[in-house]
Design an enzyme around this catalytic site. Structure first.
Site, PDB file in Angstrom:
ATOM      1  N   HIS A 113       0.853  -1.195   0.000  1.00 44.23           N
ATOM      2  CA  HIS A 113       0.000   0.000   0.000  1.00 44.23           C
ATOM      3  C   HIS A 113       0.893   1.250   0.000  1.00 44.23           C
ATOM      4  O   HIS A 113       1.958   1.255   0.613  1.00 44.23           O
ATOM      5  CB  HIS A 113      -0.909  -0.015   1.235  1.00 44.23           C
ATOM      6  CG  HIS A 113      -1.974   1.027   1.184  1.00 44.23           C
ATOM      7  ND1 HIS A 113      -1.713   2.357   1.455  1.00 44.23           N
ATOM      8  CD2 HIS A 113      -3.281   0.960   0.858  1.00 44.23           C
ATOM      9  CE1 HIS A 113      -2.835   3.053   1.307  1.00 44.23           C
ATOM     10  NE2 HIS A 113      -3.795   2.230   0.941  1.00 44.23           N
ATOM     11  N   GLU A 185      -4.284   2.054  -7.194  1.00 47.63           N
ATOM     12  CA  GLU A 185      -4.599   3.089  -6.216  1.00 47.63           C
ATOM     13  C   GLU A 185      -3.731   4.315  -6.457  1.00 47.63           C
ATOM     14  O   GLU A 185      -2.635   4.439  -5.892  1.00 47.63           O
ATOM     15  CB  GLU A 185      -4.316   2.558  -4.805  1.00 47.63           C
ATOM     16  CG  GLU A 185      -5.230   1.435  -4.378  1.00 47.63           C
ATOM     17  CD  GLU A 185      -5.554   1.556  -2.896  1.00 47.63           C
ATOM     18  OE1 GLU A 185      -6.749   1.610  -2.582  1.00 47.63           O
ATOM     19  OE2 GLU A 185      -4.642   1.639  -2.074  1.00 47.63           O
TER      20      GLU A 185
HETATM   21  P1  PGA Z   1      -9.617   5.923   0.677  1.00 52.50           P
HETATM   22  O1  PGA Z   1      -8.402   4.902   0.850  1.00 52.50           O
HETATM   23  O2  PGA Z   1     -10.801   5.114   0.215  1.00 52.50           O
HETATM   24  O3  PGA Z   1      -9.816   6.509   2.052  1.00 52.50           O
HETATM   25  O4  PGA Z   1      -9.204   6.926  -0.327  1.00 52.50           O
HETATM   26  C1  PGA Z   1      -8.209   3.831  -0.038  1.00 52.50           C
HETATM   27  C2  PGA Z   1      -6.961   3.108   0.318  1.00 52.50           C
HETATM   28  O5  PGA Z   1      -5.974   3.751   0.702  1.00 52.50           O
HETATM   29  O6  PGA Z   1      -6.910   1.881   0.260  1.00 52.50           O
END
Ligand code: PGA
Length: 269
Positions: A113, A185
């Site tokens: 992540h 992401e």
């Molecule tokens: P968010 O985070 O939905 O708060 O933008 C997503 C993530 O970091 O997995």
């Protein structure tokens, strides 16, 4: 693959077990969803606070049926973790291994992540070792990849994604690769309330699938789920779910509100 995968990433929340159980129970009230698989990734310390854990550990599935549901069949969901260590055991103070997570009933582990890359200096090398450890323990890694706002402005998105994927998946045999999930992401979309557009997400997902196809072959690439994450919520979830090529969502902030998260699951149908 037709089922959408919806991952709740609680990050470092909530701060008490009581609140964690309330959240678990709130999500347990969701009625059965036919078209989605739901995975809850709480902090490590709450993995065993999950209500009715013995059943989950036996079957790998938790069903709230008849316990929290008020009529109808309640939702089943699986447990996930947000990170793991790559060694199985030993003198590694403060670490949790993939094998321990497997024993706790975990099915999916988020790896790489952007917050871990940024705040905990995770590198392609450590991410690669973690992916291998998760696969070897018989779970599915959810590999997160994404460009920063600055990289996007410099039109480096594809270059960054390709190197993140190739680095993370180095020396992984094709027969194991089918258990990998990838989450696109974009860093600039995480926690900002500014999600990537569905069109741009589609373009990126197509690119990622091509990279996977070149590495592992077409048939494996077709079977790998590729998700979107970054400010996903009940308002935009429907637009992402409409697209067959977007296999689900990784939800951060919106997964901390049982009602909001239930709504997202409901939209998936
Ligand atoms: P968010 O985070 O939905 O708060 O933008 C997503 C993530 O970091 O997995």
């Amino acid at each position: 693959m037709n089922k959408k995968l919806i991952i709740a990433n609680w990050k470092c929340n909530p701060t008490t077990e009581k609140e964690a159980i309330t959240l678990f129970q709130g999500i347990g009230r969701i009625k059965k969803i036919k078209n989605a698989e739901i995975v809850i990734c709480p902090p490590f310390i709450y993995l065993k606070s999950f209500p009715f854990l013995p059943r989950l550990r036996r079957t790998g599935k938790f069903s709230a049926k008849g316990r929290f549901a008020s009529g109808g069949q309640a939702l089943s969901f699986k447990l996930g973790a947000q990170n793991c260590f790559y060694e199985e055991k030993g003198a590694f103070t403060g670490e949790i291994s993939a094998k321990m997570l497997k024993d706790a009933g975990v099915k999916y582990v988020i790896i790489g992540h952007s917050e871990r890359r940024r705040f905990f200096s995770e590198t392609e090398e450590s991410i690669n070792k973690k992916i291998k450890a998760v696969l070897n323990a018989g779970m599915s890694p959810i590999l997160c990849v994404g460009e920063t706002g600055e990289q996007k402005e410099k039109s480096q998105t594809f270059k960054i994604l390709e190197s993140q994927i190739i680095g993370a998946l180095s020396a992984i045999p094709a027969q194991k690769a089918k258990n990998i999930v990838i989450a696109y992401e974009p860093v600039w979309a995480i926690g900002t309330g500014r999600a990537c557009s569905v069109d741009d997400t589609l373009t990126v997902i197509l690119f990622i699938r091509n990279v996977i196809s070149k590495k592992f072959g077409r048939s494996i690439s077709k079977n790998i789920s590729i998700l979107y994450g970054g400010s996903a919520n009940s308002k935009n979830a429907g637009d992402f779910f409409k697209e067959k090529k977007i296999n689900g969502l990784l939800v951060g902030g919106a997964s901390l509100d049982a009602k909001e998260f239930s709504l997202i699951a409901k939209i998936a149908g």
